[in-house]
Every structure is written in C-alpha cells, then in structure tokens.
Design an enzyme around this catalytic site. Sequence first.
Site, PDB file in Angstrom:
ATOM      1  CB  CYS A 176      24.022  37.781   2.811  1.00  0.00           C
ATOM      2  SG  CYS A 176      23.398  36.188   3.428  1.00  0.00           S
ATOM      3  CE1 TYR A 329      18.178  10.159  19.037  1.00  0.00           C
ATOM      4  CE2 TYR A 329      15.811   9.772  18.866  1.00  0.00           C
ATOM      5  CZ  TYR A 329      17.107   9.304  18.798  1.00  0.00           C
ATOM      6  OH  TYR A 329      17.342   7.995  18.480  1.00  0.00           O
ATOM      7  CB  CYS A 426      16.192  17.765   9.910  1.00  0.00           C
ATOM      8  SG  CYS A 426      17.478  16.694  10.585  1.00  0.00           S
TER       9      CYS A 426
END
Length: 468
Positions: A176, A329, A426
């Site tokens: 990975c 947020y 996002c």
Amino acid sequence: MALKKGEEVTLEIESAAFRGKGVAKVDGLAVFVYGTAPGDVVKARIIKKKKNYREAKLLEVLEPSKDRIEPKCQHANVCGGCSWQHVPYAKQLEYKGQQVADHITRLGGLSDTIIHPAMGSESEFYYRNKMEYSFSNRRWLTREEINRDEFVDDSGFAAGMHAPGRFDKILNLNECHLQRKESFEILDFVRNYCIQHDIPPFDAMKHEGFMRHLMIRNSFHTDDFMVNLVTYQDDQELIKKLSDELLEKFPIITTIVNNINDTKSPTSIGRIEKVIHGPGYIVDKIGDHTFKIHPNAFFQTNTAQAERLYETAREFADLKDGEIVYDLYCGVGTLSLFMSQKAEKVLGIELVDVAVQNAKFNAKENNIGNVSFIKGDMKDVFTQEMVDKFGAPDVLITDPPRAGMHPDVVKRLKELKVPKLVYVSCDSSTMARDLKELAEVYDVQEVQPVDMFPQTYHVEAVAKLRLK
C-alpha cells in the site's frame, strides 16, 4: 442500439466523468465504465440500464490510451482506495479540474465564474497521515482466482481494505502506497503475528474473533507515530505482548492505543479505550497552530495539502482589521483557528458535540482568545438572535458535509447578506447546487479546485463569493 443488461460491447472511452468513471458514447447514449481512461478501447459488460445512460463493467483493455500508465500498486485495479493509479498525475489534475468546471457551469449555471486549474499535491503517494485497515476471516478473491475451474477457498486471515461494496470481505494487501511505508510494514507484521499466535480475525457474520481494525496515524510536522489496535475483546495480556513486539520492531512508534469495540457496529471507535504505551495521542500542526490528535479525533488526512486549502480560503476571505468571521460546519475548529490570526473574532458552529469540545480544547491549547464555538444544527441555531449576540459577520466560511447545505441554511444566507462568503466543498456537484441558489444574491467570482487525495477521483473546491 438497445444495450441490454448483460450484453458485452466494445467501447472507446472519450472522457472522464464524475466519480472517476470513463465515458463512452453509443448512438449518443452515455456508457460509464469504472477503471478506464480517456482514449482506451475496452471490452465491457452492461451491468446497469437506465433511461438516459448505461453503466458497464470493464472486462478487458483492448487498446490502452496513450494516457494510461502501469499502476504503482498491484491492487490498484481491485482496491477502492486508489481508483486512478492508471492515470498520470498531471492528467488526474486535468480531469478533476474539468469535473469541477462541469459542475459549476452545467449544474450551477455559472458561466462567468473563473475556474482555476486544480491545485496539485506535492506528494502523489504516501501523503495520508491516517490509514484504517481491517481484518476478516474472508478474503476477496482475485479475478484470476474467480475464473479458475477448480474451487478456491476464500477463508483465512485477511488484512487490508474492504472489498468495494462488501462489509464482510477484505482485500488481503501485499502493499500500500498511501501512507508512509512503515504503515504497511506494521500491518504485515500484525497479520503475521496473529497467524503465528493463532489470534483470530473478527468474523462480521458471526460476530466473533479478536482483531477488528488497525488504525495508524502519523504526524507531518513532528515525529509522532500512533498505532491503534481495535479488538472485539478485552485481553490486555495479549495486547501487551503484541505491543511489546511492535515497539521492538518499529522504534518509530510513540504511542499505542487499544480500542475495544465489543458491539456489532463496524466502527473503529471502541466502547472502551486503553492507552498501552505513550501519551495516547500524537501532535501535529496546521499553519502556526498545534493540535493533539487522539485515536478517533477528526484531522485533515493530507496535512500539507490542508494547509494549502486553508490558505486559499483565507485568501478568498480577504480579511481586514476588525472583521467578524462565522465558520459554519466548523468541525474541530482547524479552519476557525487558521482564520483567527487575521480576524477580530471568529464564531464556529458545529452539530457534533465531541467536535465542538475538541474545537474548544484546540483553541485553549493554542492560547487563542478571539474564537468561540457553539453546538447546534445550522438550520436551527443560525438565527437573528445569534447574530445579535455575537455580532453581524463580515465574512462567512461554510464547509458543509458532502450533501451540501440544508435549504434553510441557504435561504438564511440569502437573507443575511454577509458581504464576503467563502464556500469550501468536498463535493463540487452539491456545491454547484448551492451556488446556483446563492447566485441570486452573490456574485460567484472564482473557484479553486484543490486535490487533497491523489490517485482518487475526489477533489475539494473553494469558491469566492461577494455580495451583489
């Protein structure tokens, strides 16, 4: 051409679409194929039939695109973690910029907005400061194993990432490249240790076993390195022996934590948390501010790129002396603190209680006195009463979840008419939807895509709005 479900077709991929899928056209009908690149000629099977499009599964690349490269990782075509490793990074940025531009112009109807090229990450690999691996007694079979005539056993000790769309099967990783190399080496060590000592992985179907997850966090600005062992049972003798072996093999580890999740919930957050070695947290920085990061606390995954994202947001805010900033947020307050250096005062608003507590703690740890945080649902607490209490904002930052802002919040922003607004997103599709509404009151001047996650289709974006 009908293109029925199950039909195999040869397709030429023309462009890249949302969520990293390649797009082919057949008699004007769009066909989306995951794992392809523009310029590929592929054989694919139709797996989903919709009125206006089809989705297909890649079977074979017949003629590779000139933009297709060999992935760095052997698991890239199976694992969901790096869906674009077959695309050169420069092209990834190009496609991500096109994706944001398409959403802003087509979904948002904002043809006059300046959309900058995507801002790339300095590190294409090994950029993550957090990885969460999972364990299972069922591994995901490779395509070659599935196509064998003889039976292939999928049982055993699997350690790695969840197979796409499966909660019970794990892609058994052999490498990975998302986090620094020690991350995979620790995963491999824990897997081998468990096999050698007959420590069973968690069975998500029967709810039994021991090892559930391995979470690894490392600091970007310091040498701190955390290993979080998430288990189904509380066995401190076993954990202590494993921890001692880990510390001897990997001296870079500064803290080890054991989260015990003895519930059916698949989360890595334990009902009980025990610190085995070190302080139980790591320390990192964003800008000039220091943060203590506990095992389950939120922190931006790409630290270096988060700083560039925040710098863009602060540049778009164009803060002046004496100005009040609202941060909607706000999460654990990282962006609020980043803004506080140039603002008169900042008010952060967040729904999640633990995030608000973390935000207050972070402000206190950094000796910042001009930032306040309140808990509440934005559509409920964002009222005139709050404005009367904290002062009318000169600048408003909003960084909503992937679903975008609640319609009531968008409506309130249109009523409040804050002079300067910065939208951090996002998901550029939901941002485009919100910007379309806000454009009735605001001039959406420019948008900067920021690539926080190389090798994936995800892209962040920051929009600069000014009151008309």
